[in-house]
Design a protein around this motif. Structure first.
Motif, mmCIF file in Angstrom:
data_model
loop_
_atom_site.group_PDB
_atom_site.id
_atom_site.type_symbol
_atom_site.label_atom_id
_atom_site.label_comp_id
_atom_site.label_asym_id
_atom_site.label_seq_id
_atom_site.Cartn_x
_atom_site.Cartn_y
_atom_site.Cartn_z
ATOM 1 N N SER A 133 -1.352 2.953 -4.715
ATOM 2 C CA SER A 133 -0.217 3.510 -4.210
ATOM 3 C C SER A 133 0.415 2.639 -3.142
ATOM 4 C CB SER A 133 -0.585 5.001 -3.257
ATOM 5 O OG SER A 133 -1.783 4.975 -2.146
ATOM 6 N N ASP A 134 0.438 1.831 -1.643
ATOM 7 C CA ASP A 134 1.247 1.786 -1.483
ATOM 8 C C ASP A 134 2.278 -0.030 -1.534
ATOM 9 O OD1 ASP A 134 -1.527 0.406 -0.953
ATOM 10 O OD2 ASP A 134 -1.470 -0.707 0.915
ATOM 11 N N GLU A 135 1.437 -0.156 -3.295
ATOM 12 C CA GLU A 135 1.050 -0.919 -3.518
ATOM 13 C C GLU A 135 2.831 -0.272 -5.243
ATOM 14 O OE1 GLU A 135 -1.803 -4.093 -4.268
ATOM 15 O OE2 GLU A 135 -1.862 -2.756 -5.756
ATOM 16 N N LEU A 136 2.805 0.690 -5.551
ATOM 17 C CA LEU A 136 3.816 1.130 -6.267
ATOM 18 C C LEU A 136 5.138 1.346 -6.257
ATOM 19 C CD1 LEU A 136 3.864 2.282 -9.176
ATOM 20 C CD2 LEU A 136 3.726 4.866 -7.362
ATOM 21 N N SER A 137 5.373 1.610 -5.258
ATOM 22 C CA SER A 137 6.839 1.816 -4.845
ATOM 23 C C SER A 137 7.747 0.081 -4.536
ATOM 24 C CB SER A 137 7.602 2.056 -2.865
ATOM 25 O OG SER A 137 6.469 1.173 -1.882
#
Length: 178
Positions: A133-137
């Protein structure tokens, strides 16, 4: 000595053609067969350069000078096991290459059986990469920065999970924007 052996076999009524083939196979090495197999690969296989590298780095040093008739299953397995200690996936690919190469020798009447058939291979585990989730943006920003037409294709891949070839081959009538 070989001529005397062949003469004796002929006197016993054995097939002269089979005896000549066997005598040639005893003398022919794997390295002698390689140019013929490489020509065969170049006609039929787009990845022949990868197989040539496997030959040069792994198979030739271990088995290249060995007579075809002297290559056994244990010889082939030893090559695979040696490589597999550090690179099990590469060892499996070399096992496939070696088996195909020796199948060629069987098909061209240089061997009776393929000694590389049924080699014990290393277990492979499929790798899966899941975006955190922290890589998605950061990924979405990179896709937007790429611009069209690639941004749309990457977004479609990301949100649908469809195969790359399917997404790239889509037509507008395949897409329901509603």
């Amino acid at each position: 000595q070989a001529a005397m052996g062949i003469a004796g076999e002929l006197a016993r009524g054995n097939d002269p053609i089979a005896l000549r083939k066997a005598a040639r196979a005893r003398k022919m090495t794997l390295a002698d067969l390689w140019p013929t197999y490489l020509a065969h690969l170049r006609q039929r296989n787009r990845t022949w350069a990868r197989d040539q590298e496997r030959w040069e780095k792994a198979v030739s040093p271990a088995l290249g000078r060995k007579a075809l008739s002297d290559i056994g299953r244990a010889d082939c397995q030893a090559v695979i096991d040696k490589i597999g200690v550090h690179r099990p996936i590469s060892a499996n690919r070399i096992a496939s290459f070696l088996s195909a190469f020796l199948n060629f020798a069987v098909r061209t009447d240089r061997l009776l059986v393929n000694p590389a058939k049924g080699l014990i291979r290393f277990q492979e585990t499929a790798r899966a990469r899941i975006i955190k989730s922290d890589e998605l943006s950061e990924l979405l920003c990179s896709i937007e920065a790429e611009g069209e037409p690639w941004a749309g294709a990457f977004m479609m891949l990301l949100f649908t999970g469809a195969r790359r070839g399917s997404v790239v081959g889509m037509r507008w009538e395949d897409i329901d924007l509603a």
